[in-house]
Design a protein around this motif. Sequence first.
Motif, PDB file in Angstrom:
ATOM      1  N   VAL A  11     -12.462  -3.277  -8.424  1.00 20.78           N
ATOM      2  CA  VAL A  11     -11.652  -3.618  -9.588  1.00 20.78           C
ATOM      3  C   VAL A  11     -11.127  -5.027  -9.377  1.00 20.78           C
ATOM      4  O   VAL A  11     -10.536  -5.320  -8.341  1.00 20.78           O
ATOM      5  CB  VAL A  11     -10.477  -2.628  -9.750  1.00 20.78           C
ATOM      6  N   GLN A  12     -11.346  -5.885 -10.344  1.00 21.08           N
ATOM      7  CA  GLN A  12     -10.858  -7.248 -10.252  1.00 21.08           C
ATOM      8  C   GLN A  12      -9.910  -7.508 -11.409  1.00 21.08           C
ATOM      9  O   GLN A  12     -10.127  -7.022 -12.516  1.00 21.08           O
ATOM     10  CB  GLN A  12     -12.004  -8.243 -10.305  1.00 21.08           C
ATOM     11  N   PHE A  13      -8.868  -8.272 -11.138  1.00 18.57           N
ATOM     12  CA  PHE A  13      -7.936  -8.652 -12.184  1.00 18.57           C
ATOM     13  C   PHE A  13      -7.314  -9.981 -11.829  1.00 18.57           C
ATOM     14  O   PHE A  13      -7.300 -10.381 -10.676  1.00 18.57           O
ATOM     15  CB  PHE A  13      -6.862  -7.577 -12.397  1.00 18.57           C
ATOM     16  N   ARG A  14      -6.787 -10.640 -12.824  1.00 20.63           N
ATOM     17  CA  ARG A  14      -6.141 -11.939 -12.609  1.00 20.63           C
ATOM     18  C   ARG A  14      -4.645 -11.776 -12.843  1.00 20.63           C
ATOM     19  O   ARG A  14      -4.224 -11.113 -13.777  1.00 20.63           O
ATOM     20  CB  ARG A  14      -6.701 -12.971 -13.566  1.00 20.63           C
ATOM     21  N   VAL A  15      -3.888 -12.395 -11.978  1.00 21.90           N
ATOM     22  CA  VAL A  15      -2.431 -12.373 -12.103  1.00 21.90           C
ATOM     23  C   VAL A  15      -1.913 -13.781 -11.842  1.00 21.90           C
ATOM     24  O   VAL A  15      -2.582 -14.589 -11.199  1.00 21.90           O
ATOM     25  CB  VAL A  15      -1.773 -11.378 -11.116  1.00 21.90           C
ATOM     26  N   PRO A  16      -0.721 -14.075 -12.326  1.00 23.58           N
ATOM     27  CA  PRO A  16      -0.131 -15.381 -12.009  1.00 23.58           C
ATOM     28  C   PRO A  16       0.022 -15.536 -10.486  1.00 23.58           C
ATOM     29  O   PRO A  16       0.197 -14.549  -9.765  1.00 23.58           O
ATOM     30  CB  PRO A  16       1.233 -15.330 -12.682  1.00 23.58           C
ATOM     31  N   THR A  17      -0.038 -16.759 -10.011  1.00 22.64           N
ATOM     32  CA  THR A  17       0.052 -17.034  -8.575  1.00 22.64           C
ATOM     33  C   THR A  17       1.286 -16.407  -7.952  1.00 22.64           C
ATOM     34  O   THR A  17       1.205 -15.811  -6.871  1.00 22.64           O
ATOM     35  CB  THR A  17       0.055 -18.558  -8.336  1.00 22.64           C
ATOM     36  N   GLY A  18       2.414 -16.495  -8.621  1.00 21.23           N
ATOM     37  CA  GLY A  18       3.648 -15.930  -8.071  1.00 21.23           C
ATOM     38  C   GLY A  18       3.554 -14.432  -7.839  1.00 21.23           C
ATOM     39  O   GLY A  18       4.034 -13.917  -6.828  1.00 21.23           O
ATOM     40  N   LEU A  19       2.912 -13.719  -8.758  1.00 22.41           N
ATOM     41  CA  LEU A  19       2.759 -12.274  -8.598  1.00 22.41           C
ATOM     42  C   LEU A  19       1.800 -11.959  -7.460  1.00 22.41           C
ATOM     43  O   LEU A  19       2.042 -11.060  -6.654  1.00 22.41           O
ATOM     44  CB  LEU A  19       2.280 -11.634  -9.902  1.00 22.41           C
ATOM     45  N   SER A  20       0.729 -12.712  -7.369  1.00 21.30           N
ATOM     46  CA  SER A  20      -0.222 -12.517  -6.274  1.00 21.30           C
ATOM     47  C   SER A  20       0.459 -12.721  -4.921  1.00 21.30           C
ATOM     48  O   SER A  20       0.252 -11.944  -3.985  1.00 21.30           O
ATOM     49  CB  SER A  20      -1.394 -13.487  -6.424  1.00 21.30           C
ATOM     50  N   GLU A  21       1.292 -13.736  -4.819  1.00 21.37           N
ATOM     51  CA  GLU A  21       2.006 -13.996  -3.570  1.00 21.37           C
ATOM     52  C   GLU A  21       3.016 -12.889  -3.276  1.00 21.37           C
ATOM     53  O   GLU A  21       3.186 -12.498  -2.114  1.00 21.37           O
ATOM     54  CB  GLU A  21       2.696 -15.357  -3.646  1.00 21.37           C
ATOM     55  N   ALA A  22       3.666 -12.364  -4.299  1.00 16.02           N
ATOM     56  CA  ALA A  22       4.616 -11.265  -4.102  1.00 16.02           C
ATOM     57  C   ALA A  22       3.896 -10.010  -3.616  1.00 16.02           C
ATOM     58  O   ALA A  22       4.401  -9.300  -2.736  1.00 16.02           O
ATOM     59  CB  ALA A  22       5.367 -10.978  -5.408  1.00 16.02           C
TER      60      ALA A  22
END
Length: 60
Positions: A11-22
Amino acid sequence: MDDAVKFQQLVQFRVPTGLSEAIDAAARRKCQSKSEYVRQSVIGRLGADGVDVQKLAGAA
């Protein structure tokens, strides 16, 4: 999903950088990979929303 060979999907998805870092930070605190942290979080949320994940896994 109990049978890793049978249910191996990506499963692939895109999230804002800040959310990915969190997510990375939270996963590190639990000594988990990012994907395992997300998987467990999604399963927990589905259960909280009344979805029987075990029943769905048997229907696949």
